[in-house]
Design a protein around this motif. Structure first.
Motif, PDB file in Angstrom:
ATOM      1  N   ARG A 116      48.549  49.135  -5.634  1.00 13.20           N
ATOM      2  CA  ARG A 116      48.541  50.382  -6.417  1.00 13.20           C
ATOM      3  C   ARG A 116      47.503  51.403  -5.973  1.00 13.20           C
ATOM      4  O   ARG A 116      47.756  52.611  -6.056  1.00 13.20           O
ATOM      5  N   LEU A 117      46.328  50.949  -5.530  1.00 14.17           N
ATOM      6  CA  LEU A 117      45.246  51.900  -5.234  1.00 14.17           C
ATOM      7  C   LEU A 117      45.636  52.938  -4.175  1.00 14.17           C
ATOM      8  O   LEU A 117      45.463  54.139  -4.398  1.00 14.17           O
ATOM      9  N   PRO A 118      46.198  52.506  -3.014  1.00 17.31           N
ATOM     10  CA  PRO A 118      46.563  53.529  -2.025  1.00 17.31           C
ATOM     11  C   PRO A 118      47.729  54.419  -2.460  1.00 17.31           C
ATOM     12  O   PRO A 118      47.933  55.492  -1.915  1.00 17.31           O
ATOM     13  N   ARG A 119      48.500  53.961  -3.467  1.00 13.18           N
ATOM     14  CA  ARG A 119      49.604  54.782  -3.969  1.00 13.18           C
ATOM     15  C   ARG A 119      49.147  55.711  -5.090  1.00 13.18           C
ATOM     16  O   ARG A 119      49.960  56.416  -5.684  1.00 13.18           O
ATOM     17  N   GLY A 120      47.867  55.651  -5.428  1.00 15.23           N
ATOM     18  CA  GLY A 120      47.334  56.512  -6.475  1.00 15.23           C
ATOM     19  C   GLY A 120      47.770  56.112  -7.869  1.00 15.23           C
ATOM     20  O   GLY A 120      47.739  56.918  -8.790  1.00 15.23           O
ATOM     21  N   GLU A 121      48.185  54.835  -8.050  1.00 16.55           N
ATOM     22  CA  GLU A 121      48.616  54.381  -9.373  1.00 16.55           C
ATOM     23  C   GLU A 121      47.446  53.756 -10.121  1.00 16.55           C
ATOM     24  O   GLU A 121      46.477  53.303  -9.519  1.00 16.55           O
ATOM     25  N   ASN A 122      47.561  53.709 -11.451  1.00 19.57           N
ATOM     26  CA  ASN A 122      46.554  53.068 -12.292  1.00 19.57           C
ATOM     27  C   ASN A 122      46.586  51.555 -12.034  1.00 19.57           C
ATOM     28  O   ASN A 122      47.648  50.947 -12.084  1.00 19.57           O
ATOM     29  N   VAL A 123      45.396  50.958 -11.752  1.00 19.04           N
ATOM     30  CA  VAL A 123      45.405  49.530 -11.420  1.00 19.04           C
ATOM     31  C   VAL A 123      45.481  48.636 -12.655  1.00 19.04           C
ATOM     32  O   VAL A 123      45.807  47.453 -12.556  1.00 19.04           O
ATOM     33  N   ALA A 124      45.194  49.180 -13.841  1.00 17.72           N
ATOM     34  CA  ALA A 124      45.155  48.338 -15.038  1.00 17.72           C
ATOM     35  C   ALA A 124      46.426  48.442 -15.880  1.00 17.72           C
ATOM     36  O   ALA A 124      46.733  47.554 -16.663  1.00 17.72           O
ATOM     37  N   PHE A 125      47.176  49.498 -15.725  1.00 15.61           N
ATOM     38  CA  PHE A 125      48.325  49.745 -16.576  1.00 15.61           C
ATOM     39  C   PHE A 125      49.451  50.409 -15.783  1.00 15.61           C
ATOM     40  O   PHE A 125      49.164  51.232 -14.930  1.00 15.61           O
ATOM     41  N   PRO A 126      50.725  50.135 -15.936  1.00 21.23           N
ATOM     42  CA  PRO A 126      51.278  49.103 -16.834  1.00 21.23           C
ATOM     43  C   PRO A 126      51.119  47.700 -16.256  1.00 21.23           C
ATOM     44  O   PRO A 126      50.642  47.546 -15.147  1.00 21.23           O
ATOM     45  N   ALA A 127      51.575  46.675 -17.021  1.00 23.00           N
ATOM     46  CA  ALA A 127      51.520  45.293 -16.559  1.00 23.00           C
ATOM     47  C   ALA A 127      52.417  45.125 -15.334  1.00 23.00           C
ATOM     48  O   ALA A 127      53.240  45.991 -15.034  1.00 23.00           O
ATOM     49  N   SER A 128      52.259  44.004 -14.638  1.00 21.83           N
ATOM     50  CA  SER A 128      52.992  43.756 -13.384  1.00 21.83           C
ATOM     51  C   SER A 128      54.493  43.926 -13.564  1.00 21.83           C
ATOM     52  O   SER A 128      55.068  43.465 -14.539  1.00 21.83           O
ATOM     53  N   HIS A 129      55.101  44.612 -12.607  1.00 21.78           N
ATOM     54  CA  HIS A 129      56.553  44.703 -12.596  1.00 21.78           C
ATOM     55  C   HIS A 129      57.036  44.483 -11.176  1.00 21.78           C
ATOM     56  O   HIS A 129      56.292  44.652 -10.218  1.00 21.78           O
ATOM     57  N   CYS A 130      58.309  44.092 -11.053  1.00 20.77           N
ATOM     58  CA  CYS A 130      58.889  43.806  -9.745  1.00 20.77           C
ATOM     59  C   CYS A 130      58.861  45.074  -8.893  1.00 20.77           C
ATOM     60  O   CYS A 130      59.297  46.136  -9.338  1.00 20.77           O
ATOM     61  N   THR A 131      58.378  44.969  -7.645  1.00 21.97           N
ATOM     62  CA  THR A 131      58.297  46.165  -6.808  1.00 21.97           C
ATOM     63  C   THR A 131      59.667  46.548  -6.254  1.00 21.97           C
ATOM     64  O   THR A 131      59.847  47.647  -5.749  1.00 21.97           O
ATOM     65  N   ALA A 132      60.663  45.640  -6.381  1.00 19.15           N
ATOM     66  CA  ALA A 132      61.998  45.945  -5.872  1.00 19.15           C
ATOM     67  C   ALA A 132      62.885  46.571  -6.950  1.00 19.15           C
ATOM     68  O   ALA A 132      63.562  47.568  -6.707  1.00 19.15           O
ATOM     69  N   CYS A 133      62.899  45.995  -8.178  1.00 18.98           N
ATOM     70  CA  CYS A 133      63.830  46.485  -9.192  1.00 18.98           C
ATOM     71  C   CYS A 133      63.126  46.995 -10.449  1.00 18.98           C
ATOM     72  O   CYS A 133      63.771  47.385 -11.419  1.00 18.98           O
ATOM     73  N   ASN A 134      61.768  46.976 -10.435  1.00 22.91           N
ATOM     74  CA  ASN A 134      60.979  47.584 -11.508  1.00 22.91           C
ATOM     75  C   ASN A 134      61.005  46.834 -12.841  1.00 22.91           C
ATOM     76  O   ASN A 134      60.482  47.324 -13.832  1.00 22.91           O
ATOM     77  N   GLN A 135      61.632  45.649 -12.889  1.00 17.56           N
ATOM     78  CA  GLN A 135      61.643  44.868 -14.137  1.00 17.56           C
ATOM     79  C   GLN A 135      60.250  44.289 -14.375  1.00 17.56           C
ATOM     80  O   GLN A 135      59.592  43.881 -13.438  1.00 17.56           O
TER      81      GLN A 135
END
Ligand SMILES: [Zn+2]
Length: 319
Positions: A32-51
């Motif tokens: 997440r860090l290099p993509r500029g996303e929040n590292v704490a939120f949301p909880a883990s989701h599948c990187t392929a289908c987002n579930q």
């Protein structure tokens, strides 16, 4: 309470569990860090289908083995890097506990032993994240380098280094790399030999381990990097480029193709100055290699066995 009040086996077991859990969190940071996303939120989701990923499918190493490397939701392949990073986090925690904490005298107050464990554990996890992000994107994010350096400075006295040596080490680490390899190298050869991120990483090394740590990281890091580059070059014929760099170049080439006139000339001139976007070079001397991973590994080695390594080296030189 004293360190000696707790059995070493319990402390090592605790370290292993913490290592796996925070190794798992490192995977989140690396993604997440290099993509500029929040590292704490949301909880883990599948990187392929987002579930969202259920907690029982998110157990370090174990879930990867039970699911045989495929996501439960969409059967997408899970990268082998996830369990590897978790295992590395576990190994690092065990090494810190065994080599740094359990080497302290049994009369050491437990709070200080615990604080030292947390600090060195965090340092290694931060560097682990830096290694994998730099391998992928050839960047070292400021939260890791500057954040780690700040942690090193404010805890210098607690760790027994002293604030002044830490400050001096940080200044030397940044200054040497910036003067010699970023600015000096650029003036000499037209492109920098190291990035500003590498200078910030050695700022961290200096803040944690003083000028001795900086010297060690530079020497050991260069040696390690050169050896690995030669091995890869000899076996594969050329050094592979990071995926992120290739993708970014393609993106810029597409942008260039869509521009016309003075705008196009301007971007062309800008790209010509940037060594990362020149056509790939296959020669060893001009090959682009992320240097951060080697500096990070050297800094981690220094954290665990630095004084011993330096003593052994000096004795080698005198005999
Ligand atoms: Zn999925």
């Amino acid at each position: 309470m004293l360190l000696g009040d707790l059995p070493p086996a319990f402390l090592l077991g605790l370290a292993a569990v913490l290592g796996l859990l925070f190794g798992s969190f490192s995977n989140v940071v690396i993604y997440r860090l290099p993509r500029g996303e929040n590292v704490a939120f949301p909880a883990s989701h599948c990187t392929a289908c987002n579930q969202p990923i259920a907690p029982y499918d998110n157990l370090p190493v174990l879930s990867f083995l039970l699911l045989r490397g495929r996501a439960r939701c969409c059967k997408a392949k899970i990268s082998w890097r996830y369990p590897v990073v978790e295992l590395l986090g576990c190994l690092w925690a065990l090494a810190v506990m065994r080599l740094l904490v359990l080497e302290l005298p049994a009369e050491e107050p437990l709070w200080r032993a615990a604080a030292l464990f947390v600090l060195y554990f965090a340092l290694g996890l931060g560097l682990l994240c830096a290694i994998f992000i730099d391998l992928d994107y050839m960047i070292l994010p400021d939260p890791l380098t500057l954040g780690g350096a700040a942690l090193g400075l404010v805890t210098a006295s607690l760790r027994g280094l002293g604030f002044v040596p830490a400050l001096l080490g940080a200044a030397i680490g940044f200054g040497v790399v910036w003067l010699l390899f970023v600015e000096g190298y650029r003036r000499l050869r037209g492109y920098p030999g190291m990035g500003l991120g590498d200078a910030k990483l050695l700022l961290l090394t200096g803040a944690w381990f003083g000028w001795q740590g900086v010297l060690f990281a530079l020497l050991a890091g260069s040696l390690l990097g050169t050896l690995l580059a030669i091995v890869v070059y000899v076996t594969r014929g050329q050094l592979p480029e990071p995926q992120g760099v290739i993708a970014e170049r393609e993106e810029l080439m597409a942008e260039l193709a869509s521009l016309e006139g003075p705008e196009r000339a301007e971007l062309e001139a800008e790209l010509a100055r940037d060594p990362l976007f020149a056509a790939p070079q296959t020669g060893l001397a001009r090959a682009r290699l992320a240097f951060g991973p080697f500096l990070s590994v050297a800094t981690m080695a220094y954290a665990l066995i630095g004084p011993e390594l330096v003593t052994a080296y000096l004795q080698l030189g005198m005999s």
